[in-house]
Design an enzyme around this catalytic site. Structure first.
Site, PDB file in Angstrom:
ATOM      1  N   ASP A   1      -4.338  24.186  17.494  1.00 33.62           N
ATOM      2  CA  ASP A   1      -4.624  24.680  18.900  1.00 33.62           C
ATOM      3  C   ASP A   1      -4.965  26.469  19.151  1.00 33.62           C
ATOM      4  OD1 ASP A   1      -5.707  24.789  21.502  1.00 33.62           O
ATOM      5  OD2 ASP A   1      -4.072  23.902  21.889  1.00 33.62           O
TER       6      ASP A   1
HETATM    7  C1  BGC Z   1      -7.011  23.937  24.084  1.00 32.72           C
HETATM    8  C2  BGC Z   1      -7.745  23.003  23.262  1.00 32.72           C
HETATM    9  C3  BGC Z   1      -8.779  23.804  23.246  1.00 32.72           C
HETATM   10  C4  BGC Z   1      -9.307  24.902  22.909  1.00 32.72           C
HETATM   11  C5  BGC Z   1     -10.455  25.712  22.927  1.00 32.72           C
HETATM   12  C6  BGC Z   1      -6.819  25.106  24.152  1.00 32.72           C
HETATM   13  O1  BGC Z   1      -6.517  25.929  25.220  1.00 32.72           O
HETATM   14  O2  BGC Z   1      -5.612  23.450  24.244  1.00 32.72           O
HETATM   15  O3  BGC Z   1      -7.665  21.411  23.968  1.00 32.72           O
HETATM   16  O4  BGC Z   1      -9.840  22.592  22.364  1.00 32.72           O
HETATM   17  O5  BGC Z   1      -7.745  25.911  23.603  1.00 32.72           O
HETATM   18  O6  BGC Z   1     -11.066  25.488  24.104  1.00 32.72           O
END
Ligand code: BGC
Length: 802
Positions: A224
């Site tokens: 993530d």
């Molecule tokens: C989220 C993800 C997301 C990523 C990119 C993170 O804060 O948990 O689900 O895909 O950001 O935006």
């Protein structure tokens, strides 16, 4: 032509192989032009393909959020949504969609429940498989996330989800397992949290033993965003891709680690090979050049979104008010905070800039035609923050904290909120820029206006040159903007109708105050935006039917935060009470991505759970209210009366807390089996305009290979076509809770019957055996239940597998 990946790897230097293992930028991987190796672009997120700009970017189609899709229990529909989302991903020049989110609805207040499918592993798995198959059928990679244990947002980066193996295997892993084994998903994203004390992004058991060895996953594991925590440990554990870029832990550090023998070159090569495989699967070798983002507002997507909105709408209660008898209607009132400004999706990375938004008022006007008057009253606001103003706002960017110099870039935005996740603008230093926002506000009313200001980074607002709000000299961290922003500062000031007011805002992205997220917003609440119960009640009393639109929105349900309460915010419950008293022919329509308490339920004739249905909101709603569509949804999550008994699951955890999933497999409806007094609406509940009678359950012979075949008949005893979702649950004799093992969604014509057949696989009778470390059948006798919800069981019989 299929590229020869091994030949390519042979030609790559170690530096080049390593370069593939962390992002080149926020949304892209690295390319190796000399070998024709393309960069891959990724985009969020579950209910649309946003593209690179975190806010205000090129518009995208807004689809129903995941909980609404799951509420449709319609596998084919969700597959079609997946196909459309892949087309949207391509319109943003991307090859990877960062979705679906398949974490479980363990916590009633989780800020991302809207983004996840269900509390039930079987329903979540079926939805995930359909979604991924749809996306990948178009050559776009899906990314199942967040692996694993991300069931709460507060302190998500520091807490450890403490989950025993049986609970993991039976409840939390199944949607991921189905995504890998049945849908062949191409990417997995790890979670922010730790699992049993180890970061999920460097958890060897999770990534290597379970995901790759047991399930045979051959795709890319990515972290993530900013959740890679080491150079060698994460790679050794199985994390292929550090996101976003530029990487912090890889690059030269990883090259050095290979040189010093800390990690094997073969490990780097395997991960690089998986990156090349992803490029091959998504057709990136054939189309290596970046494609500009475009808005592709397709009629077939509009129609699909409208249909999906109605298919996911859950009619919770109906005392003969719906569908509204349109032939007799003369005047309808649409009242409430979500009437004019409906919520299309929740907040955070799932937010997109929708092509358009059909409000309930517009949808009803269109459906009811010119002979029916549709009037509106606000009643009371439902906002968490002061409303944004939607008009051109100029913004000058500076590459220092000093905005007295000449701007590096000047632009205009369309609303009073600017958010940047990672890159800001070409030529702007995302780590040290400042900005000046300017606009002129024309007051339309005389009276007290409330101004609000909030920022990730520091900001101050001047009105006609006088400092009104100061989040500059006394900025303190609050809850906004993923926990990187301050809480909203408010000031009241009298403005005169017809006067123009200059608004100037200084913003500095700060140093060390925030991470990759920078943002500033201001809002203005004019006197009339406070609403008036008196006006709303007078209108309610004067019309044939009231559609009362209450609920939450993307400020209340959003990433990195959990809700603090299950109640409707502000004065909305009082508004519902008062409107129901003024006109009993009121349909209460709820917008939320998770349960709300309904203290007024006994007084309400009809309650519809609309969720966040995307850009066709008002049209989908009108279809259901008028009966053009049957309310096709059933709850994918139990709605409790209160949080009593759910304290552990809804707890707000301290930094670095160990979050014990002490309820084990007794989550969701299995928890409520033991606390049925607290059920407001059970899992699986939802009414149709048809009326169904179940009969003739026949259970066939069981075999380990073939499973258990069953059949039963459903009769629609009403005068209209209805849709029924028959749910089949199993319960072993003894202490075990029941489990959904199969569901069938069917149109059944007025007065007709349908014989339905289903096969329950043998695996549905098995439970995880901690000692044998595998799934095993622990009992021979089961109860098989067929019904309309987890508690409304219509047919029941014993099954003996001996
Ligand atoms: C989220 C993800 C997301 C990523 C990119 C993170 O804060 O948990 O689900 O895909 O950001 O935006």
């Amino acid at each position: 032509m299929t590229p020869d990946l091994d030949a390519l790897l042979d030609q790559m230097t170690i530096e080049e192989q390593v370069s593939l293992l962390s992002g080149a930028s926020f949304w892209r991987t690295a390319s190796v032009p000399r070998l024709g190796i393309p960069s891959i672009k990724v985009t969020d997120g579950p209910n649309g393909a946003r593209g690179e700009n975190f806010s205000g970017g090129i518009t995208s189609a807004a689809f129903p959020v995941a909980i609404a899709l799951a509420a449709s229990w319609d596998v084919e529909l969700v597959r079609q949504v997946g196909v459309a989302l892949a087309q949207e991903t391509k319109s943003k020049g991307a090859q990877v969609l960062l979705a679906p989110t398949v974490n479980m609805h363990r916590n009633t207040l989780n800020g991302r429940n809207f983004e996840c499918f269900s509390e039930d592993p079987h329903l979540a798995s079926e939805m995930a498989v359909a979604y991924i198959q749809g996306v990948q059928s178009e050559g776009v990679a899906a990314t199942v996330k967040h692996f694993i244990g991300n069931e709460t947002e507060v302190e998500r980066r520091t807490i450890s989800a403490e989950i025993d193996e049986r609970t993991l295997r039976e409840i939390y892993l199944p949607p991921f397992e189905a995504a890998v084994k049945r849908a062949g998903v191409w990417c997995v994203m790890t979670a922010y949290n730790y699992l049993n004390g180890t970061h999920t992004s460097q958890h060897p058991w999770l990534l290597e033993t379970v995901l790759r060895q047991e399930w045979g996953f051959d795709g890319v594991v990515m972290s993530d965003w900013t959740a890679t925590h080491s150079t060698t440990q994460a790679l050794l554990a199985g994390l292929d891709l550090e996101m976003p870029g530029p990487g912090v832990h890889r690059g030269a550090k990883l090259v050095d680690a290979v040189a010093s023998g800390e990690i094997d070159a073969a490990t780097v090569r395997s991960a690089a090979r998986r990156m090349l495989t992803l490029a091959m699967r998504t057709g990136s070798f054939e189309h290596p050049d970046p494609v500009a983002e475009r808005a592709d507002d397709r009629p077939e997507h509009r129609a699909l979104i409208r249909r999906a909105g109605a298919q996911g709408a859950v009619l919770l209660k109906n005392d003969s008010l719906l569908p509204v008898a349109t032939s007799k209607l003369k005047r309808v009132a649409v009242i409430g905070p979500n009437a004019m400004r409906p919520a299309l999706f929740g907040g955070g990375s799932a937010q997109i800039n929708a092509h358009y938004r059909i409000s309930p008022i517009d949808g009803l006007k269109d459906a009811l035609g010119p002979d029916v008057i549709v009037d509106y009253a606000l009643g009371c606001p439902g906002d968490r923050y002061t409303p944004l103003i939607r008009q051109p706002i100029s913004i000058d960017f500076f590459n220092t904290s000093n905005s007295d110099t000449a701007p590096v870039l000047s632009k205009a935005g369309e609303s009073s909120e600017f958010r940047w996740f990672g890159p800001v603008e070409d030529g702007i230093d995302q780590l040290s820029f400042s900005a000046k926002l300017r606009t002129t506000f024309l007051a339309e009313e005389s009276g007290i206006h409330v101004f609000g200001l909030m920022s990730a980074g520091t900001s101050r607002l001047h009105l006609n040159g006088v400092l009104l709000l100061d989040a500059w000299s006394n900025w303190t961290r609050g809850e906004s903007y993923f926990g990187h922003g301050c809480d909203e500062l408010l000031a009241e000031i009298y403005l005169e109708a017809g006067q123009q007011y200059d608004i100037d805002i200084d913003y500095a992205c700060g140093d060390g105050l925030t991470t990759t997220l920078k943002a500033v917003r201001f809002g203005i609440q004019p006197p009339s935006a406070a609403g008036s119960f008196e006006d709303a009640l007078a209108l309610a009393a004067a019309v044939d039917v009231v559609v009362l639109m209450v609920g939450l929105n993307d400020d209340w349900e959003t990433e990195a935060e959990d809700r603090r309460s299950i109640d409707l915010p502000g004065k909305q419950n009082n508004l519902v009470d008062a409107v129901l008293a003024a006109n009993p022919d009121t349909v209460v329509v709820l917008q939320s991505g998770s349960p709300l308490a309904m203290p007024w339920l006994d007084e309400a004739k009809a309650v519809l759970q609309l969720w966040y249905p995307g850009q066709e909101c008002g049209n989908a709603l009108a279809d259901v209210l008028t009966g053009a569509a049957d309310p096709g949804g059933r709850l994918p999550m139990t709605f409790p009366k209160s949080l009593k008994g759910l304290e552990e699951m809804t707890k707000r955890h301290a930094k670095h807390a160990k979050v014990a999933y002490g309820e084990g497999v007794d989550m969701g409806y299995r928890h409520f089996e033991k606390d049925s007094d607290n059920i407001l609406f059970p899992f699986g509940h939802g009414l149709s305009y048809g009326s169904f009678h179940y009969r003739d359950l026949q259970i066939g012979d069981w075999s380990q290979d073939e499973g258990l075949a069953i059949e039963f008949t459903i009769e629609n005893r009403s005068h209209r076509l209805g849709q029924e979702i028959a749910q089949i649950y199993l319960k072993s004799r003894g202490n075990e809770g029941q489990s959904l093992v199969c569901f069938l969604k069917q149109d059944i014509g007025a007065g007709s019957s349908k014989k339905l057949e289903a096969t329950i696989p043998s695996s549905a009778f098995e439970r995880w055996d901690n000692e044998k470390t595998k799934f095993n059948r622990k009992a021979d006798t089961f109860q098989l239940m067929v019904g309309r919800s987890a508690t409304d069981i219509r047919l029941l019989d014993d099954v003996n597998l001996q």
